[in-house]
Design a protein around this motif. Structure first.
Motif, mmCIF file in Angstrom:
data_model
loop_
_atom_site.group_PDB
_atom_site.id
_atom_site.type_symbol
_atom_site.label_atom_id
_atom_site.label_comp_id
_atom_site.label_asym_id
_atom_site.label_seq_id
_atom_site.Cartn_x
_atom_site.Cartn_y
_atom_site.Cartn_z
ATOM 1 N N ASN A 194 0.916 -1.432 0.224
ATOM 2 C CA ASN A 194 -0.065 -0.034 0.066
ATOM 3 C C ASN A 194 0.966 1.306 -0.216
ATOM 4 O OD1 ASN A 194 -2.688 -0.981 0.188
ATOM 5 N ND2 ASN A 194 -2.164 -1.991 2.195
ATOM 6 N N ASP A 250 -3.060 -4.676 -9.190
ATOM 7 C CA ASP A 250 -3.984 -4.272 -8.189
ATOM 8 C C ASP A 250 -3.679 -3.009 -7.647
ATOM 9 O OD1 ASP A 250 -5.951 -6.156 -8.978
ATOM 10 O OD2 ASP A 250 -5.170 -7.840 -7.456
ATOM 11 N N THR A 251 -2.400 -3.093 -6.919
ATOM 12 C CA THR A 251 -1.901 -1.922 -6.160
ATOM 13 C C THR A 251 -1.600 -0.857 -7.181
ATOM 14 O OG1 THR A 251 -0.426 -3.502 -4.975
ATOM 15 C CG2 THR A 251 0.221 -1.213 -4.893
ATOM 16 N N ASN A 253 -3.623 -0.050 -9.762
ATOM 17 C CA ASN A 253 -5.026 0.422 -9.993
ATOM 18 C C ASN A 253 -5.496 1.315 -8.791
ATOM 19 O OD1 ASN A 253 -5.232 -0.737 -12.488
ATOM 20 N ND2 ASN A 253 -6.094 -2.722 -11.574
ATOM 21 N N ARG A 254 -5.157 0.920 -7.759
ATOM 22 C CA ARG A 254 -5.770 1.461 -6.548
ATOM 23 C C ARG A 254 -5.135 2.726 -6.446
ATOM 24 N NH1 ARG A 254 -7.442 -0.286 -1.451
ATOM 25 N NH2 ARG A 254 -7.913 -2.311 -2.314
ATOM 26 N N PHE A 255 -4.005 2.784 -6.769
ATOM 27 C CA PHE A 255 -3.065 4.042 -6.244
ATOM 28 C C PHE A 255 -3.664 5.157 -7.583
ATOM 29 C CE2 PHE A 255 0.562 6.853 -6.244
ATOM 30 C CZ PHE A 255 0.985 6.983 -4.932
ATOM 31 N N ARG A 256 -3.713 4.631 -8.579
ATOM 32 C CA ARG A 256 -4.287 5.612 -9.800
ATOM 33 C C ARG A 256 -5.482 6.088 -9.416
ATOM 34 N NH1 ARG A 256 -0.189 6.999 -12.602
ATOM 35 N NH2 ARG A 256 0.878 5.128 -13.662
ATOM 36 N N GLN A 257 -6.406 5.223 -8.818
ATOM 37 C CA GLN A 257 -7.703 5.856 -8.475
ATOM 38 C C GLN A 257 -7.635 6.877 -7.610
ATOM 39 O OE1 GLN A 257 -11.114 2.990 -8.346
ATOM 40 N NE2 GLN A 257 -12.453 4.642 -7.603
ATOM 41 N N GLY A 258 -6.526 6.753 -6.835
ATOM 42 C CA GLY A 258 -6.598 7.699 -5.544
ATOM 43 C C GLY A 258 -6.134 9.083 -6.238
ATOM 44 N N ASP B 164 -14.891 5.417 -4.170
ATOM 45 C CA ASP B 164 -13.348 5.753 -3.929
ATOM 46 C C ASP B 164 -12.502 4.790 -3.399
ATOM 47 O OD1 ASP B 164 -11.312 8.256 -4.656
ATOM 48 O OD2 ASP B 164 -10.864 7.128 -2.791
ATOM 49 N N PRO B 165 -11.530 4.205 -3.850
ATOM 50 C CA PRO B 165 -11.111 2.914 -2.975
ATOM 51 C C PRO B 165 -10.372 3.726 -1.806
ATOM 52 C CG PRO B 165 -9.477 3.596 -4.831
ATOM 53 C CD PRO B 165 -10.874 4.373 -4.948
ATOM 54 N N GLN B 166 -9.855 4.834 -1.791
ATOM 55 C CA GLN B 166 -9.121 5.338 -0.334
ATOM 56 C C GLN B 166 -10.161 5.918 0.669
ATOM 57 O OE1 GLN B 166 -5.508 7.401 -2.179
ATOM 58 N NE2 GLN B 166 -4.486 5.282 -1.884
ATOM 59 N N ASP B 167 -10.954 7.006 -0.165
ATOM 60 C CA ASP B 167 -11.772 7.808 0.913
ATOM 61 C C ASP B 167 -13.100 7.316 0.529
ATOM 62 O OD1 ASP B 167 -9.418 9.070 1.461
ATOM 63 O OD2 ASP B 167 -9.628 10.159 -0.305
ATOM 64 N N ASN B 183 -11.102 -2.170 -5.474
ATOM 65 C CA ASN B 183 -10.651 -1.357 -6.485
ATOM 66 C C ASN B 183 -11.967 -1.091 -7.392
ATOM 67 O OD1 ASN B 183 -8.138 -1.128 -5.607
ATOM 68 N ND2 ASN B 183 -7.393 -2.730 -6.884
ATOM 69 N N THR B 186 -11.501 0.589 -10.962
ATOM 70 C CA THR B 186 -10.108 0.464 -11.644
ATOM 71 C C THR B 186 -9.755 -0.793 -12.009
ATOM 72 O OG1 THR B 186 -8.771 0.811 -9.454
ATOM 73 C CG2 THR B 186 -9.032 2.714 -10.691
ATOM 74 N N GLN B 187 -10.480 -1.814 -11.435
ATOM 75 C CA GLN B 187 -10.341 -3.168 -11.720
ATOM 76 C C GLN B 187 -11.154 -3.559 -12.740
ATOM 77 O OE1 GLN B 187 -9.644 -5.445 -8.181
ATOM 78 N NE2 GLN B 187 -11.424 -6.730 -9.104
ATOM 79 N N ARG B 189 -11.107 -6.884 -13.566
ATOM 80 C CA ARG B 189 -11.554 -8.301 -12.923
ATOM 81 C C ARG B 189 -12.869 -8.019 -12.197
ATOM 82 N NH1 ARG B 189 -7.178 -9.572 -9.942
ATOM 83 N NH2 ARG B 189 -8.390 -8.700 -8.143
ATOM 84 N N GLN B 209 -4.496 -10.704 -1.566
ATOM 85 C CA GLN B 209 -5.676 -9.728 -1.193
ATOM 86 C C GLN B 209 -7.023 -10.305 -1.531
ATOM 87 O OE1 GLN B 209 -4.182 -5.559 -1.351
ATOM 88 N NE2 GLN B 209 -4.745 -5.323 0.563
ATOM 89 N N LEU B 211 -9.533 -8.681 -3.639
ATOM 90 C CA LEU B 211 -9.909 -7.873 -4.301
ATOM 91 C C LEU B 211 -10.919 -8.226 -5.537
ATOM 92 C CD1 LEU B 211 -6.498 -6.175 -4.732
ATOM 93 C CD2 LEU B 211 -8.580 -5.172 -3.391
#
Lengths: 461, 355
Positions: A194, A250-251, A253-258, B164-167, B183, B186-187, B189, B209, B211
């Motif tokens: 992360n 996956d990591t 993708n998640r970061f990019r969406q952030g 949003d994956p973070q917030d 995700n 952005t995913q 799958r 993980q 996901l």
């Protein structure tokens, strides 16, 4: 009979009402006293927000300078300009001038959607344009040795870096691709689950830039062959896919969406919190418009009495055997659609905007919008030099704009599909690093070539 | 008396005069009646004309034109050029190679197969809950219907924040259940796919993980949020269930669940069929939310490239109106076949109160 008469009267009233309403919605220019005697140039563009003010200002300056033409600009922000334009052309009422930034010049020129400049400009004007424009600006507007578009602003990508953050890690800005890779690895070690910051993370869409930097060419104009399996392009794609291997799709993708969810789509190189030195990235490839964001950030911190990191910009570092000062360039350009009525007015406005004959006017526009001029003549004006003194980070972009190694997506029929398929292949290579990058590119190559061949066959090539 | 007499006598003359008077009057009367009828028809046509003109110009003509275009190479600007069945052959080729049209078909099927039944179940569940006479019933009904009237653009932007994956709120709620943040947008799958199941298996084995949910699942979630229309139809249909049936069921000792299962559900089956057919058509036509979520690209990894978006991009980005028309017709045929199958199957599970 009375009923029929009533209906007839109602229908007539409705028709008259509609006619009046339409007339009010589109007032004739001659109804406006200030435009009397001038012919109207209808100009469609996509700019919104602060950029729209800059456009309105150019239009006002042009209109104030003119006795012959009057430009009426119509903003169509969003993605629907194309569909509206096609319908307007099909309906016989197109605008006189359109601004675009998608790689459609070759496609639209080939299909006859836009007029070649040789049909609307004099040979002297064409010669002057040829001498005036940067090589990249000329490439953007030409297909099959015919000019269809006039570039009015270049978009160049370079590598932004946070010098303070680099130094904090004991590093210096990269001078080669190997150094860039090493910096990325040190700041964000492979396998980080992360991560809060990436040293560098390539964007799958930017294979267009890295492919050139590695020394590759996506298309051979001599043979009309797609070259995604060019060893240099494959090497660039492999290098990008390597990041997918390091961190996992996956990591990433998640970061990019952030990035997307930052307030107001903040430039992710910039720190978010007041006390932070680095943002979500320490190095990031982006266009010249981010200089404005960085300057605004520094101004804000200065006003708050806070320390701020030092930022820099450099050309994309090349590997051994690669190209120096290379990259992918695109830009905004003017097009005159098929069926445009006021082509002399459209040409006059294009020349005014880009500064052909009056570079100072173009310099005012470029400085106001933070846009890269399309000619060295504009760059050398006092106005633009003063702008560069104010915003030194911009200089690198202007320098790169004049490089022969800055090239656009091939200006050919089918270019939008070409672009989409290349970016898709690149994204697949990054998302599935266990698959053969070469095989992915080979498959994309076959699909693109097949579609291009089909397009070519239809015009008897 | 019934015909003309050509003998030159006075009697014949009188007879002929009477004959002509009677028949000419009848003819004139017929003309007058016919004129009156024509006038009435004319008024009728005049009133119907806005719709008829609209139908002919905006529906019938494009409908017919698109059949012709599907056999042509057509870029909207230049005249269509006949290419025979090339566009249909290209669709078949893409289907075989598992790209373009095949991807769109797969994505649309995933979305329709999950969102339609889920919307019906949730819509019916809400209708049942909201039919209970509780304090503030009108408020709850309004509150649950509200998402259906919010513009799709606003809803899509709202969901982009929620997912949003973070917030985002959704991942925050999932974290309460111990589920790691997903995700969502952005995913590529999706949960109900081989790759999704592999991810779940890998998580169970402690290799990776969890996901599970991707962009298509996010889309399904969004569709379920706006079940207000289905809910309203179910509520209206439940109001039509005769009270006597419930009374009879009560006398037979049926509880709440049995009443629902044996009385409400069978009588709602025609409405379920209606919602199923309409939901299927709507799911295939879904465009705006997908266009916004994927910024008009169908990304990530083509997971949001559904029929409607693929058709739009082919027609207005690649200027392949012929190919897009062929795709529209194939989609139409698929929809007709699915609808017919639903109607065919309905005789086994749909009950009308008259039966």
């Amino acid at each position: 009979m009375k009923q029929l008469s009533t209906i007839f009267v109602l229908v007539c009233l409705l028709a008259i009402g509609l006619f009046v309403a339409l007339q009010r919605a589109h007032p004739r220019v001659s109804d406006r006293p200030e435009n009397a005697g001038r012919s109207e140039v209808v100009f469609w563009h996509f700019w919104g927000g602060a950029d729209r003010d800059v456009v309105d200002d150019v239009v006002q300056r042009f209109n104030a300078s003119q006795e012959q033409f009057f430009v009426r600009s119509i903003a169509m922000p969003g993605n629907n300009l194309q569909a509206k334009l096609f319908l307007a052309i099909a309906g016989g009422d197109p605008p006189d001038l359109v601004n675009q930034d998608d790689p459609i010049v070759g496609d639209w020129g080939w299909r006859g959607i836009v007029q070649p400049l040789q049909d609307v400009c004099s040979p002297e004007e064409l010669r002057a344009l040829d001498e005036f424009l940067f090589p990249a600006a000329k490439q953007l507007g030409s297909f099959d040795e015919t000019m269809y578009a006039v570039c009015n602003g270049l978009d160049v990508r370079a590598l932004y870096y946070n010098l303070t953050a680099l130094q904090k890690h004991g590093l210096q800005p990269p001078r080669s691709l190997e150094e860039l890779t090493e910096i990325a690895r040190i700041i964000t070690p492979p396998g980080t689950l992360n991560p809060e910051t990436f040293g560098y993370l390539p964007d799958a869409r930017r294979l267009w830039a890295w492919g050139k930097v590695f020394g590759g060419d996506f298309f051979d104009f001599e043979t009309s062959r797609v070259q995604l399996t060019d060893p240099a392009i494959v090497a660039a794609a492999r290098w990008m896919a390597g990041f997918g291997n390091w961190y996992g799709a996956d990591t990433i993708n998640r970061f990019r969406q952030g990035d997307q969810s930052l307030p107001g789509k903040t430039f992710p190189l910039l720190p978010i919190q007041d006390q932070e030195v680095q943002g979500r990235y320490v190095m990031l490839m982006d266009g010249q418009w981010r200089v404005r964001d960085i300057d605004a950030f520094i101004d804000r911190r200065r006003q708050q009495g806070l320390a701020y990191p030092e930022f820099g910009v450099c050309a994309l570092p090349a590997p051994a055997g690669g190209r120096v000062d290379a990259g992918w360039v695109n830009g905004n350009f003017f097009l005159i659609p098929k069926g445009a009525k006021n082509t002399p007015g459209a040409v006059a406005f294009m020349k005014y905007w880009i500064g052909l004959g009056d570079p100072e006017q173009a310099a005012i526009t470029c400085a106001a919008g933070g846009w890269i001029p399309v000619s060295e003549e504009v760059v050398q004006t006092n106005v633009f030099q003063a702008f560069l003194d104010e915003r030194p980070l911009f200089r690198e972009f202007v320098r790169l704009a004049g490089s022969q190694n800055q090239t656009p997506i091939p200006v050919i029929p089918g270019a939008p599909m070409f672009k989409r398929e290349v970016e898709k292949a690149s994204a697949t290579a990054m998302a599935k690093p266990d698959q053969s990058t070469e095989a992915i590119l080979q498959e994309a190559n076959t699909i693109i070539q097949r579609r291009l061949d089909k397009l070519g066959r239809r015009v008897g090539q | 008396m019934g015909r003309l007499n050509f003998r030159l006598t006075k009697a014949s003359f009188d007879q002929n005069l009477r004959f002509l008077k009677r028949h000419v009057c009848r003819y004139a009367g017929n003309v007058v009646v016919s004129l009156m009828m024509k006038r009435r028809n004319l008024i009728g046509y005049l009133f119907a004309s806005p719709w008829m003109v609209g139908f002919l110009l905006l529906i019938a003509w494009p409908f017919a034109a698109s059949i012709y275009w599907s056999f042509c190479q057509y870029d909207l600007i230049n005249p269509p050029e006949w290419v025979g069945t090339e566009n249909y052959r290209r669709l078949m080729q893409e289907f075989r190679e598992g790209r373009g049209f095949a991807v769109a078909l797969q994505n649309t099927a995933y979305y329709a197969l999950l969102s339609v039944p889920l919307s019906i179940v949730v819509g019916m569940g809400l209708a049942v809950a909201l039919s209970w006479r509780v304090r503030g019933q009108a408020f709850y009904r309004t509150a649950f219907y509200l998402p259906a009237v919010i513009p799709i653009v606003a809803t899509s932007v709202l969901w982009m924040w929620l997912l949003d994956p973070q917030d985002g709120m959704v991942n925050y709620l999932l974290s309460w259940l111990g589920v790691p943040g997903q995700n969502w947008l952005t995913q590529s799958r999706s949960a109900f796919s081989v790759a999704g199941l592999e991810n779940a298996a890998g998580w169970a084995a402690g290799k990776n993980q969890l996901l599970l949910f991707g962009s298509k699942d996010a889309l399904v979630l969004m569709s379920v949020w706006a079940v207000g229309n289905a809910m309203i139809i179910f509520l209206a249909a439940m109001g039509d269930v005769p009270e006597s049936l419930y009374e009879a069921a009560t006398i037979d000792g049926a509880g709440r669940f049995r009443k629902f299962w044996h009385v409400t559900l069978p009588l709602l089956s025609p409405v379920i069929l209606f919602n199923l057919v309409m939901g299927l058509i709507k799911s295939v036509q879904t465009f705006t939310s997908i266009y916004i979520l994927s910024e008009g690209t169908g990304q990530p990894g083509e997971s949001l490239l559904v029929f409607s978006l693929h058709l739009f991009l082919s027609a207005f980005s690649d200027l392949e109106m012929g190919y897009a028309s062929a795709m529209a017709w194939v989609t139409f045929v698929i929809l007709v076949v699915c609808t017919l199958l639903l109607f065919r199957s309905s005789k086994h599970w749909v009950f009308y109160s008259s039966q």
